[in-house]
Write a protein that holds these residues in place. Structure first.
Motif, PDB file in Angstrom:
ATOM      1  N   GLY A 157     -18.468   0.049   0.458  1.00  0.00           N
ATOM      2  CA  GLY A 157     -18.143  -1.132  -0.323  1.00  0.00           C
ATOM      3  C   GLY A 157     -17.404  -2.171   0.488  1.00  0.00           C
ATOM      4  O   GLY A 157     -16.950  -1.916   1.621  1.00  0.00           O
ATOM      5  N   ASP A 158     -17.261  -3.376  -0.088  1.00  0.00           N
ATOM      6  CA  ASP A 158     -16.648  -4.480   0.621  1.00  0.00           C
ATOM      7  C   ASP A 158     -15.130  -4.518   0.456  1.00  0.00           C
ATOM      8  O   ASP A 158     -14.441  -5.181   1.218  1.00  0.00           O
ATOM      9  CB  ASP A 158     -17.249  -5.798   0.125  1.00  0.00           C
ATOM     10  N   SER A 159     -14.596  -3.822  -0.543  1.00  0.00           N
ATOM     11  CA  SER A 159     -13.148  -3.789  -0.786  1.00  0.00           C
ATOM     12  C   SER A 159     -12.682  -2.350  -0.930  1.00  0.00           C
ATOM     13  O   SER A 159     -12.280  -1.909  -2.016  1.00  0.00           O
ATOM     14  CB  SER A 159     -12.804  -4.599  -2.040  1.00  0.00           C
ATOM     15  N   PRO A 160     -12.750  -1.574   0.136  1.00  0.00           N
ATOM     16  CA  PRO A 160     -12.422  -0.145   0.039  1.00  0.00           C
ATOM     17  C   PRO A 160     -10.944   0.109  -0.201  1.00  0.00           C
ATOM     18  O   PRO A 160     -10.086  -0.704   0.155  1.00  0.00           O
ATOM     19  CB  PRO A 160     -12.865   0.407   1.399  1.00  0.00           C
ATOM     20  N   VAL A 161     -10.664   1.260  -0.808  1.00  0.00           N
ATOM     21  CA  VAL A 161      -9.290   1.665  -1.122  1.00  0.00           C
ATOM     22  C   VAL A 161      -9.095   3.104  -0.653  1.00  0.00           C
ATOM     23  O   VAL A 161     -10.013   3.930  -0.753  1.00  0.00           O
ATOM     24  CB  VAL A 161      -9.008   1.553  -2.636  1.00  0.00           C
ATOM     25  N   LEU A 162      -7.896   3.399  -0.154  1.00  0.00           N
ATOM     26  CA  LEU A 162      -7.588   4.732   0.364  1.00  0.00           C
ATOM     27  C   LEU A 162      -6.131   5.049   0.039  1.00  0.00           C
ATOM     28  O   LEU A 162      -5.286   4.150   0.036  1.00  0.00           O
ATOM     29  CB  LEU A 162      -7.804   4.753   1.886  1.00  0.00           C
ATOM     30  N   PRO A 163      -5.797   6.305  -0.234  1.00  0.00           N
ATOM     31  CA  PRO A 163      -4.384   6.649  -0.471  1.00  0.00           C
ATOM     32  C   PRO A 163      -3.533   6.373   0.767  1.00  0.00           C
ATOM     33  O   PRO A 163      -3.931   6.683   1.894  1.00  0.00           O
ATOM     34  CB  PRO A 163      -4.422   8.145  -0.792  1.00  0.00           C
ATOM     35  N   GLY A 164      -2.368   5.786   0.579  1.00  0.00           N
ATOM     36  CA  GLY A 164      -1.464   5.530   1.685  1.00  0.00           C
ATOM     37  C   GLY A 164      -0.683   6.774   2.074  1.00  0.00           C
ATOM     38  O   GLY A 164      -0.535   7.709   1.282  1.00  0.00           O
ATOM     39  N   ILE A 165      -0.164   6.795   3.305  1.00  0.00           N
ATOM     40  CA  ILE A 165       0.590   7.966   3.779  1.00  0.00           C
ATOM     41  C   ILE A 165       1.934   7.549   4.367  1.00  0.00           C
ATOM     42  O   ILE A 165       2.538   8.305   5.123  1.00  0.00           O
ATOM     43  CB  ILE A 165      -0.208   8.776   4.818  1.00  0.00           C
ATOM     44  N   SER A 166       2.420   6.336   4.035  1.00  0.00           N
ATOM     45  CA  SER A 166       3.696   5.901   4.606  1.00  0.00           C
ATOM     46  C   SER A 166       4.864   6.744   4.117  1.00  0.00           C
ATOM     47  O   SER A 166       5.950   6.713   4.710  1.00  0.00           O
ATOM     48  CB  SER A 166       3.940   4.421   4.306  1.00  0.00           C
ATOM     49  N   ASP A 167       4.665   7.504   3.027  1.00  0.00           N
ATOM     50  CA  ASP A 167       5.718   8.419   2.578  1.00  0.00           C
ATOM     51  C   ASP A 167       5.706   9.714   3.378  1.00  0.00           C
ATOM     52  O   ASP A 167       6.678  10.473   3.339  1.00  0.00           O
ATOM     53  CB  ASP A 167       5.543   8.724   1.085  1.00  0.00           C
ATOM     54  N   LEU A 168       4.613   9.974   4.097  1.00  0.00           N
ATOM     55  CA  LEU A 168       4.539  11.164   4.943  1.00  0.00           C
ATOM     56  C   LEU A 168       5.051  10.860   6.347  1.00  0.00           C
ATOM     57  O   LEU A 168       5.852  11.612   6.907  1.00  0.00           O
ATOM     58  CB  LEU A 168       3.099  11.673   5.007  1.00  0.00           C
TER      59      LEU A 168
END
Length: 598
Positions: free
Chosen positions: A118-129
């Protein structure tokens, strides 16, 4: 799964594949039904394709299994749209790449890849890890338009807040000539001015006390102590710092985008300008990555010449750090003495390469030319004299009680915090961890040379400076071994993809002349594949991750620089300290803004 089969694969790692084994075990434990797919790459780094659902469970398991040794080394993305050579890789519009490194006895590395459509992909962030993921995820959002759920502050980081589009997408222009002539209307000017207004709440700042007034101070973007165009927004209570937010991107020049428009060979001079104090040190990982893609073996003489020149530039860079660090905390004399020594280094470099700061002297397959007559005496005179001058600087700076008071116990962090934030190089070794990429994963001829790894004890400003100084002495030791053991032979590989090809092959007949013309003007055609090369640069680990789609230019050029994650630590180190201490902390990090912004 395997990518396009390479002509030659990198040799197996010397250490057990422990990091990849942990990834495999954690994926099984996550209960995700989708199988874990493995990709073969030219550099031999274990590479896995993983689903978005399995990403956080696997990464969380890795982090909790060894929080003080497992580092998120790099995090980037690839625009896969239009790429032709993706045999047996999952369908994807974009790929997010997590490069992990285990700081065990020897370097243990692995990649995790996530395919997005897709053109606007989304992924879980890992800045808390991993805290270091914060800026990397912002960079990916800024340059690729991939959104990370749960990110605390997902806004542009390298381009202005009013920028339109995402520059590292393939459909974004690469040159100003691809755009209409620039114009600035009054309405647009007002919009740009409004975007520059500072709102503390938008930067994540908040009131920390109900009965105190706070002052906000801009340190930079033009201030002598920030060593470039760099801004830190300080929230102050008196002279004590309550919060600090670094603001980067003022120096962004699109180095990775340029790497995808230039030919493999013509991009070499651009690399010099990344860590502009490192000279040929910047060429080193780039040409190594291209050589890995092309299956080129560099002759021993060229390898040792590369190491010798790289260590000369390490000395030059560390002398700049040493002198300016002393100047930042109030000593005005040392910088003049140390810059005099730096000029002597440049004299040696100019005699060999023809240029001083940016010689762009390394080539795909070797170096530009052989060493000139008289090179040995020139270098010996310098390395014989510098130790005496370093002793004088120790008395002038390191044993100065005022300098000690300004740096000891200031800006300290632990080894665990260094790993959490992606710190490498002298900043990591100052915490007491004896870990140097030249020892852990020897490249070129470093495995044949003897040198020590300097370390500190406290991880503070003073220790970071002390490690730099001892590294100068170890570089002198390495250079002396290179002089004493310089092998004879060629300085460039006899391989059809070296550029430019040996002159003897250019005037034999019209066919060889045509081949030479095409190789120089268009560059070599590098076989499809992916490869990364990493070195112990002047400020930490510097790596190039290159993807070839079987053409004369790179499909993806990723530059992982040490300064980018190092500056991200400033809020951690500055909270609760005085402004004067922050100046010492900034100086001790040893960075240049071109290395941050690229």
């Amino acid at each position: 799964m395997t990518a396009t089969a390479p002509t030659t694969l990198a040799p197996e790692r010397i250490i057990p594949d422990s990091l990849s084994e942990k990834i495999t075990d954690l994926h099984k434990a996550s209960g995700i039904p989708t199988p874990l797919l493995r990709q073969t790459t030219r550099d031999g780094v274990a590479t896995f394709w993983i689903t978005p659902a399995a990403l956080r469970p696997v990464l969380a398991g890795l982090k909790h299994a060894a929080p003080t040794t497992h580092m998120l080394f790099d995090l980037t993305a690839i625009d896969e749209r239009g790429r032709r050579h993706r045999d047996e890789q999952p369908a994807a519009s974009f790929t997010v790449v997590y490069h992990l490194m285990s700081l065990t006895t020897r370097a243990d590395e692995a990649r995790l890849k996530v395919a997005l459509t897709g053109d606007s992909p989304v992924l879980p962030g890992i800045s808390d890890l991993w805290a270091s993921a914060n800026w990397y995820e912002r960079e990916i959002w800024d340059l690729f338009g991939i959104r990370f759920e749960g990110h605390p502050f997902l806004r542009r980081i390298l381009t202005p807040p009013t920028w339109t589009g995402h520059p590292l997408r393939k459909d974004h222009h690469a040159r100003a000539t691809e755009m209409p002539p620039y114009s600035l209307t009054e309405d647009e000017e007002m919009r740009q001015q409004d975007a520059m207004r500072f709102d503390p709440s938008l930067w994540g700042m908040k009131r920390h006390s109900d009965h105190s007034d706070f002052m906000f101070l801009n340190l930079g973007p033009n201030h002598p102590s920030v060593h470039g165009v760099f801004r830190i927004i300080l929230q102050l209570e008196g002279e004590r710092i309550v919060d600090a937010v670094p603001d980067i991107g003022f120096h962004h020049r699109g180095a990775e985008k340029m790497g995808e428009r230039q030919s493999w060979h013509s991009y070499i001079p651009y690399t010099d300008r990344v860590d502009y104090l490192g000279g040929v040190m910047n060429n080193f990982p780039y040409v190594m990555a291209v050589e890995t893609l092309a299956g080129i073996t560099v002759p021993p003489r060229a390898q040792m010449i590369r190491v010798m020149l790289a260590e000369l530039f390490r000395i030059a860079s560390h002398l700049v750090f040493y002198g300016t660090m002393a100047q930042d905390v109030g000593q005005l004399s040392p910088v003049f003495y140390m810059f005099t020594d730096r000029e002597r280094v440049f004299g040696v470099i100019e005699a060999i390469c023809g240029f001083r700061m940016h010689p762009a002297w390394f080539r795909i397959g070797g170096v530009a030319m052989d060493l000139p007559a008289g090179w040995e005496g020139l270098i010996r005179a310098f390395i014989d004299d510098l130790p005496r001058r370093l002793d004088e600087y120790d008395a002038m700076v390191m044993r100065n009680p005022i300098f000690k008071a300004r740096t000891k116990g200031v800006g300290a962090y632990t080894t665990a915090e260094a790993v959490e934030w992606g710190v490498t190089g002298p900043g990591l070794r100052a915490c007491g961890l004896s870990w140097d990429y030249r020892k852990q994963a020897p490249y070129a001829c470093y495995g044949d040379l003897e040198f020590e790894i300097p370390t500190g004890n406290n991880g503070d400003c003073y220790d970071r400076i002390a490690v730099h100084i001892e590294e100068i002495r170890q570089s002198l030791r390495i250079i002396r071994q290179c002089i004493d053991n310089m092998p004879a032979g060629r300085v460039k590989a006899d391989h059809p993809l070296t550029t430019p090809p040996p002159r003897a092959r250019t005037m034999h007949d019209i066919e060889t002349l045509i081949h030479h013309f095409l190789s120089v003007s268009w560059g070599p055609v590098i076989p499809p594949g992916e490869a990364r090369a990493c070195i112990e640069a002047t400020k930490g680990l510097n790596s190039y991750f290159l993807i070839s789609d079987g053409g004369t230019t790179s499909w993806r050029t990723r530059i992982r620089t040490p300064s980018f994650p190092h500056l991200q630590m400033i809020p951690l180190l500055s909270r609760g300290v005085l402004i004067a201490d922050l100046i010492a902390i900034i100086g001790s990090i040893d960075f240049v803004m071109a290395d941050v912004d690229r």
